[in-house]
Structure formats: structure tokens, C-alpha cells
Design an enzyme around this catalytic site. Structure first.
Site, PDB file in Angstrom:
ATOM      1  N   LYS A   1      -1.479  12.875   8.969  1.00 41.39           N
ATOM      2  CA  LYS A   1      -1.636  11.489   8.491  1.00 41.39           C
ATOM      3  C   LYS A   1      -2.564  10.711   9.428  1.00 41.39           C
ATOM      4  O   LYS A   1      -3.427   9.957   8.979  1.00 41.39           O
ATOM      5  CB  LYS A   1      -0.253  10.822   8.375  1.00 41.39           C
TER       6      LYS A   1
ATOM      7  N   GLN B   1       8.831   8.544   9.579  1.00 35.68           N
ATOM      8  CA  GLN B   1       8.838   9.915   9.080  1.00 35.68           C
ATOM      9  C   GLN B   1      10.274  10.437   8.982  1.00 35.68           C
ATOM     10  O   GLN B   1      11.075  10.286   9.902  1.00 35.68           O
ATOM     11  CB  GLN B   1       8.000  10.816  10.024  1.00 35.68           C
TER      12      GLN B   1
ATOM     13  N   ASP C   1       5.283   4.046   2.059  1.00 37.53           N
ATOM     14  CA  ASP C   1       5.970   5.238   1.548  1.00 37.53           C
ATOM     15  C   ASP C   1       6.609   4.970   0.183  1.00 37.53           C
ATOM     16  O   ASP C   1       6.972   5.903  -0.525  1.00 37.53           O
ATOM     17  CB  ASP C   1       7.107   5.630   2.515  1.00 37.53           C
TER      18      ASP C   1
HETATM   19  N1  L34 Z   1       8.717   8.952   5.609  1.00 38.30           N
HETATM   20  N2  L34 Z   1       8.889  11.236   5.458  1.00 38.30           N
HETATM   21  C1  L34 Z   1       8.270  10.099   5.087  1.00 38.30           C
HETATM   22  N3  L34 Z   1       7.224  10.084   4.217  1.00 38.30           N
HETATM   23  C2  L34 Z   1       6.761  11.254   3.685  1.00 38.30           C
HETATM   24  O1  L34 Z   1       5.774  11.232   2.787  1.00 38.30           O
HETATM   25  C3  L34 Z   1       7.357  12.451   4.082  1.00 38.30           C
HETATM   26  N4  L34 Z   1       6.897  13.682   3.647  1.00 38.30           N
HETATM   27  C4  L34 Z   1       7.884  14.745   3.385  1.00 38.30           C
HETATM   28  C5  L34 Z   1       8.759  14.860   4.640  1.00 38.30           C
HETATM   29  N5  L34 Z   1       9.102  13.592   5.232  1.00 38.30           N
HETATM   30  C6  L34 Z   1       8.456  12.418   4.949  1.00 38.30           C
HETATM   31  C7  L34 Z   1       5.727  14.239   4.035  1.00 38.30           C
HETATM   32  O2  L34 Z   1       4.850  13.618   4.626  1.00 38.30           O
HETATM   33  C8  L34 Z   1       6.985  15.951   3.180  1.00 38.30           C
HETATM   34  N6  L34 Z   1       5.687  15.553   3.682  1.00 38.30           N
HETATM   35  C9  L34 Z   1       4.582  16.415   3.782  1.00 38.30           C
HETATM   36  C10 L34 Z   1       3.322  15.956   4.151  1.00 38.30           C
HETATM   37  C11 L34 Z   1       2.246  16.820   4.277  1.00 38.30           C
HETATM   38  C12 L34 Z   1       2.406  18.145   4.046  1.00 38.30           C
HETATM   39  C13 L34 Z   1       3.656  18.636   3.671  1.00 38.30           C
HETATM   40  C14 L34 Z   1       4.721  17.771   3.548  1.00 38.30           C
HETATM   41  C15 L34 Z   1       1.229  19.043   4.216  1.00 38.30           C
HETATM   42  O3  L34 Z   1       0.179  18.589   4.572  1.00 38.30           O
HETATM   43  N7  L34 Z   1       1.377  20.351   4.023  1.00 38.30           N
HETATM   44  C16 L34 Z   1       0.316  21.298   4.176  1.00 38.30           C
HETATM   45  C17 L34 Z   1       0.634  22.338   5.230  1.00 38.30           C
HETATM   46  C18 L34 Z   1       1.013  21.783   6.546  1.00 38.30           C
HETATM   47  C19 L34 Z   1       1.532  22.869   7.511  1.00 38.30           C
HETATM   48  O4  L34 Z   1       0.727  23.707   7.907  1.00 38.30           O
HETATM   49  O5  L34 Z   1       2.736  22.858   7.830  1.00 38.30           O
HETATM   50  C20 L34 Z   1       0.085  21.996   2.848  1.00 38.30           C
HETATM   51  O6  L34 Z   1      -1.029  22.469   2.621  1.00 38.30           O
HETATM   52  O7  L34 Z   1       1.045  22.092   2.061  1.00 38.30           O
END
Ligand code: L34
Length: 293
Positions: free
Chosen positions: A52, A96, A119
Site C-alpha cells: 500500500k 490493518q 477501507d
Molecule cells: N484494514 N485490513 C484492512 N484493510 C484491508 O484492505 C485488508 N486487506 C485484507 C487483510 N486485512 C486488511 C488487505 O489489504 C487482505 N488484503 C490484501 C491486500 C493485498 C494483497 C492481499 C491481501 C496482495 O497484494 N496480494 C498479492 C500477493 C502478496 C504476497 O506476496 O503475499 C497477490 O498478488 O495476491
């Protein structure tokens, strides 16, 4: 089968936002500013928050990361939230999740000023979303709607099965897709842990949104030929093959499900990056005071 490239669409959206920010700043506006509170050092949360912050840099936002220890008291976390509510330079912020167990998540979410709740988790924003009023839509469901639209996947009149009823994905997703809007008009079935004969529902689905957080839960015999499958799961499972010691697993058994699909999102590179892009989009709306004047 066509792979839905969430990473590409996320970067495209960020590019568009970057151009808009450039123009805003050139005409004298201040840079949008997103803040994030990160409690403890859960591996997943560290990664997501880092993404982020990096996205903020990419689009020309200012960002602030506030780290608090795992054993922070609820009172001190609330104080950090109040400070951001009152910080006029910060347009929007997130706390988060998940939070340590001794902290009441609802108390924290309700303490965030709705106009800075990028959010979209505050009851005011959730309520406004349900009633079709201007609001911040939570990032993951918003990102999924954007993906379907980017790939011109028709939703109107389609049967959509959402698996999982979490406050941050399943519930808002089911509501958004059922709305009388261009990206809605689905007939939605919301399935969960008490659903009987889940396959009887998923086999009828034109679109399946899998958001229950159980790795490889959705198998080939649960999916109709030609279905669209959106995989929201990102569970870290221990893996000796990977350098980091873990591997990211979606909720869909991808190798067997993908051949049956018209479209499918991969993990990683599907929904996750769209969550980031949507948060950035909401922060831009906050900076422009488009939702709350
Ligand atoms: N307050 N908490 C708050 N806001 C959110 O919007 C989230 N979320 C969820 C968990 N807790 C939160 C996220 O940000 C899930 N989440 C989230 C954000 C980004 C990714 C996955 C979950 C993401 O970028 N995933 C990548 C891989 C990252 C890695 O290598 O671990 C993908 O390509 O799926």
C-alpha cells in the site's frame, strides 16, 4: 479459459490515478495523503501494508506508516486513531486487520471518522453502501467489481454464488452484485459454513466468488463448465520449495478448476493487487472530498 490479470489492471488504474494527481498538484492542490496503522508484525499484514505504501509512492501520494507493538492497549490504539482523525494533512487512513485478540476490532473501526475511512469498514459507510448513497466501498469487493468490468464480464441476470460472509469481503460483495447498477443485477446466493449441499449451489453459478480463506477449497466437480471464478483467498502455507519458506494459496484448486472456466483469477496476481488499487482510488476520493463534502 482466460486468466484475469489483476496485477495489470491494478497498475493501469494506478497509472490513471497518478496522472490525475499530477494535474491536481500542478494546479496547486496538496498531494493526497494516506496513513496506515500496523499493529504487531504479522507476515501477511507487513507485506500488504508495504504494498500500500509502495502504491502511494507510485501514484504520487504522501503516506505515513504508524507501527504499534503487538501488546498495544486498546486505549493507545484508539488514541492513534483519534490523532489521525484530527490530523488535517491526512485525507484517509486504515487500521490493518487482523488486530491482536485483546483488542475489540469493532471499537477501533467505529472510532475512525467515516470521511477518512478509506477501507469503507465503518458502519456509516457500510450502511450508505447498502442504501446506494455516496460512500467508500471496501477495497476488495470494489476491486473485484472493477476486474469484472475491465474484462467486460456481464453480470446482469447472471447467477452469482459468493462463498463466505465476512464483513470485509463476502457480505459487501453479495450486496454490490445484487444492486440495480451497471455492474450488479446478479441473482446472488450467499453461501457459508452452514450451507447444506454447497455444490448444488456452485454448480448453478455463472460467477463464483470464493472468499472463505480455506486453501484449495473449490474443486473442479463444484464448478459448471464456462463459469467465471474469482479467488479471494491468500493463505500462507508452509512450503519447503519456496525461498521465503511459505507459498501463497488461493481458495480455488486452480490447476483442476481453471480448465473448466471462461475466466479465472490467479493467486497471486488476481484480486490482491486490486485491493491495493481500490484503496488508492478511495484515498483520491477522500482528498477530493467527493464523498463527504
Ligand atoms: N484494514 N485490513 C484492512 N484493510 C484491508 O484492505 C485488508 N486487506 C485484507 C487483510 N486485512 C486488511 C488487505 O489489504 C487482505 N488484503 C490484501 C491486500 C493485498 C494483497 C492481499 C491481501 C496482495 O497484494 N496480494 C498479492 C500477493 C502478496 C504476497 O506476496 O503475499 C497477490 O498478488 O495476491
Amino acid at each position: 479459459m482466460q486468466l484475469i490479470d489483476g496485477k495489470k489492471i491494478s497498475l493501469q488504474l494506478q497509472e490513471t490515478i497518478a496522472k490525475e494527481v499530477e494535474q491536481m498538484v500542478a494546479s496547486g492542490a496538496k498531494k493526497p495523503h494516506l496513513a496506515a496503522i500496523l499493529v504487531g508484525n504479522d507476515g501477511g499484514s507487513e507485506t500488504y501494508v508495504a504494498s500500500k505504501i509502495k502504491a502511494c509512492e507510485r501514484v504520487g501520494f504522501n503516506s505515513t506508516l504508524i507501527r504499534l507493538p503487538d501488546n498495544v492497549t486498546e486505549e493507545n490504539l484508539l488514541k492513534a486513531v483519534h490523532d489521525l482523525n484530527n490530523n488535517h494533512d491526512v485525507d484517509g487512513f486504515i487500521v490493518q486487520l487482523p488486530l491482536p485478540r485483546h483488542i475489540n476490532e469493532h471499537n477501533i473501526i467505529e472510532a475512525v471518522k467515516p470521511s477518512k475511512d478509506v477501507d469503507g469498514f465503518h458502519p456509516i459507510n457500510v450502511g450508505r453502501m447498502v442504501l446506494n448513497l455516496p460512500c467508500y466501498v471496501s477495497a476488495t469487493p470494489y476491486g473485484i467489481v472493477h476486474l469484472l468490468s475491465a474484462y467486460k464480464i456481464e453480470t446482469s441476470g447472471k447467477h452469482c454464488v459468493v462463498i463466505g460472509r465476512s464483513h470485509i469481503v463476502g457480505s459487501p460483495m453479495s450486496i454490490l452484485l445484487a444492486k440495480n447498477t451497471a455492474l450488479g443485477n446478479c441473482t446472488v446466493t450467499l453461501c457459508h459454513s452452514k450451507t447444506k449441499d454447497l455444490s448444488s449451489h456452485t454448480l448453478k453459478a455463472d460467477i463464483i466468488i470464493c472468499a472463505l480463506g480455506i486453501p484449495e477449497f473449490l474443486k473442479a466437480d463444484m464448478v459448471k463448465e464456462g463459469a467465471v471464478v474469482i479467488d479471494v483467498g491468500t493463505t500462507r502455507v508452509v512450503s519447503a520449495e519456496s525461498k521465503t519458506g511459505f507459498k501463497l494459496k488461493g481458495d480455488v484448486k486452480f490447476d483442476v478448476v481453471a480448465p473448466k472456466c471462461s475466466y479465472i483469477t490467479p493467486v497471486p496476481g488476481g484480486v490482491g493487487p486490486m485491493t491495493i488499487a481500490s484503496l488508492i482510488q478511495n484515498t483520491l476520493l477522500a482528498a477530493k472530498k467527493e464523498i463527504y463534502k
